[in-house]
Write a protein that holds these residues in place. Sequence first.
Motif, mmCIF file in Angstrom:
data_model
loop_
_atom_site.group_PDB
_atom_site.id
_atom_site.type_symbol
_atom_site.label_atom_id
_atom_site.label_comp_id
_atom_site.label_asym_id
_atom_site.label_seq_id
_atom_site.Cartn_x
_atom_site.Cartn_y
_atom_site.Cartn_z
ATOM 1 N N ARG A 4 1.151 -1.273 -0.040
ATOM 2 C CA ARG A 4 -0.066 0.095 0.013
ATOM 3 C C ARG A 4 0.994 1.163 -0.105
ATOM 4 O O ARG A 4 1.593 1.547 0.896
ATOM 5 C CB ARG A 4 -0.931 0.044 1.148
ATOM 6 C CG ARG A 4 -1.689 -1.438 1.241
ATOM 7 C CD ARG A 4 -2.639 -1.485 0.133
ATOM 8 N NE ARG A 4 -3.607 -0.477 -0.375
ATOM 9 C CZ ARG A 4 -4.308 -0.639 -1.519
ATOM 10 N NH1 ARG A 4 -3.881 -1.446 -2.238
ATOM 11 N NH2 ARG A 4 -4.897 0.230 -1.654
ATOM 12 N N LEU A 5 0.949 1.710 -1.185
ATOM 13 C CA LEU A 5 2.094 3.215 -1.300
ATOM 14 C C LEU A 5 1.088 4.290 -1.691
ATOM 15 O O LEU A 5 0.006 4.214 -2.072
ATOM 16 C CB LEU A 5 2.674 2.872 -2.490
ATOM 17 C CG LEU A 5 3.734 1.517 -2.548
ATOM 18 C CD1 LEU A 5 4.344 1.171 -3.822
ATOM 19 C CD2 LEU A 5 4.694 1.628 -1.481
ATOM 20 N N PHE A 14 -1.464 4.474 -4.332
ATOM 21 C CA PHE A 14 -1.337 3.842 -5.739
ATOM 22 C C PHE A 14 -1.875 2.409 -5.815
ATOM 23 O O PHE A 14 -1.828 1.473 -4.865
ATOM 24 C CB PHE A 14 0.345 3.680 -5.916
ATOM 25 C CG PHE A 14 0.990 5.135 -6.017
ATOM 26 C CD1 PHE A 14 0.483 6.057 -7.144
ATOM 27 C CD2 PHE A 14 1.732 5.434 -4.980
ATOM 28 C CE1 PHE A 14 1.029 7.200 -7.146
ATOM 29 C CE2 PHE A 14 2.559 6.859 -5.075
ATOM 30 C CZ PHE A 14 1.931 7.713 -6.012
ATOM 31 N N GLY A 15 -2.265 2.065 -6.903
ATOM 32 C CA GLY A 15 -2.590 0.588 -7.396
ATOM 33 C C GLY A 15 -1.867 -0.085 -7.778
ATOM 34 O O GLY A 15 -2.037 -1.450 -7.986
ATOM 35 N N ALA A 16 -0.330 -0.104 -7.591
ATOM 36 C CA ALA A 16 0.832 -0.838 -7.867
ATOM 37 C C ALA A 16 0.619 -2.108 -7.096
ATOM 38 O O ALA A 16 0.706 -2.340 -5.921
ATOM 39 C CB ALA A 16 2.088 -0.226 -7.878
ATOM 40 N N ASP A 52 0.478 6.822 -11.213
ATOM 41 C CA ASP A 52 -0.403 5.470 -10.495
ATOM 42 C C ASP A 52 -0.041 4.454 -11.678
ATOM 43 O O ASP A 52 0.236 4.599 -12.814
ATOM 44 C CB ASP A 52 -1.612 5.766 -10.274
ATOM 45 C CG ASP A 52 -2.392 4.750 -9.515
ATOM 46 O OD1 ASP A 52 -1.534 3.816 -8.890
ATOM 47 O OD2 ASP A 52 -3.601 4.855 -9.531
ATOM 48 N N THR A 53 -0.399 3.233 -11.228
ATOM 49 C CA THR A 53 -0.236 2.019 -12.274
ATOM 50 C C THR A 53 -0.819 0.877 -11.433
ATOM 51 O O THR A 53 -0.741 0.703 -10.188
ATOM 52 C CB THR A 53 1.139 1.560 -12.698
ATOM 53 O OG1 THR A 53 1.056 0.568 -13.505
ATOM 54 C CG2 THR A 53 2.003 1.335 -11.545
ATOM 55 N N ASP A 54 -1.485 -0.191 -12.440
ATOM 56 C CA ASP A 54 -1.716 -1.337 -11.636
ATOM 57 C C ASP A 54 -0.816 -2.239 -11.763
ATOM 58 O O ASP A 54 -0.895 -3.667 -11.726
ATOM 59 C CB ASP A 54 -3.309 -1.772 -12.232
ATOM 60 C CG ASP A 54 -3.005 -2.040 -13.705
ATOM 61 O OD1 ASP A 54 -2.116 -1.705 -14.347
ATOM 62 O OD2 ASP A 54 -4.307 -2.240 -14.281
ATOM 63 N N GLY A 55 0.487 -2.018 -12.348
ATOM 64 C CA GLY A 55 1.439 -2.863 -12.575
ATOM 65 C C GLY A 55 2.416 -2.708 -11.682
ATOM 66 O O GLY A 55 2.245 -2.810 -10.306
#
Length: 412
Positions: A4-5, A14-16, A52-55
């Motif tokens: 959780r960033l 962020f969703g990383a 942000d990214t989901d990766g």
Amino acid sequence: MRERLTNWAGNITFGARRLRCPGSMDELRAVIAEGGRLRVLGSGHSFNRLADTDGQLVSLAGLPRMTEIAPDRRSVRIDGGVRYGELAAHLAAEGLAVHNMASLPHISVAGAVATATHGSGVRNGNLATAVSGLEILRADGSLSVLDRAHPDFAGAVVGLGALGVVTALTLDVVPAFELRQYVYENLPAAALDEHLGEILAAGYSVSLFTHWTGEDIDQVWLKRAEPLAGDLFGARPADGPRHPVPGMPAGNCTGQGGVPGPWHERLPHFRMEFTPSSGEELQSEWHVPRAAARAAIEAVAGLRERVAAVLQVCEIRTIAADDLWLSPNHERDSLALHFTWIADTDAVLPVVADLEKALSPHGARPHWGKIFTTAPSEVRAAYPRFGDFAALVGRFDPRGTFRNPWLDALLD
């Protein structure tokens, strides 16, 4: 496990899936080669989902530091993870300087350049204008090296992280110089109306601070080489050190009172060794043509009560024109209206929308790393070379490795 960033302000989680911190170029290439989407995280001083990214998020802070001064002492090559405070200390020791700095020396150089972050001064371009070379690691592992003679250069400098990982930059440098910083209080509204151009040109770098609770400007911060005495168009010299935000300790700020000091200890508002605030804030900023400065200030004044209700402080600065495709100062000298809000997104967003509506007739362009709600189509229309930039992204990153939903909405 998903980490959780958050960004520096804490308003973005962020969703990383993971934060990676490679220690070498080979490790960075290996991370990219794993596939999937990837974004580079600088110092976290963005307030929207640009980073942000989901990766995977990648930090360049673990790369070896690099500050290579050219033999002619007119440029310096740095790595993609260095922060301005670190760079400034190295340059100062060599008797050199960059032409300008932002309010915070804590931010990463590559992140500031990618979003056209700026300092102030009617003759000073934003921080990206100091870039004379870029090295971009692309999704296929190749390294593109661009300089000012390259046809893609003006499109790549303010690149929003969409082209690849900026692993190194070359910046113009100048001989080190000294400045004095003066703070004046209570600039009369009539003086602002009658002498705005003279006030903004009264120093190498000039900032006006207001809380929009009255008609006068609360503080004027002047950074200049020459000594200055007496009033400033009716504003009186402060009787001691000041912080732009009421209640915050002035000791966090750079030296004032007209005492000469090195460039890197006067151009930023805040000292590198202090955290300027707790991060409990949101930020927005819009750039308008300098010719529309008075009209834009009047437009904000028309929303004075709504703005003041959610505002910590507003800063007004100038930036010189440039030729960088996605710079808010592209082909026009600009006035920037920067708003530091309270940390309440629900309360702030309606005011942001009202300001956008009021400033739109004056050609406002939002800062890429701040909070704004302008539709992507309107943002694209504000940049004459946006179509060329979108095509550049398509050539550099055809698989969209370095894109995210925020960029997808902007580019498509």
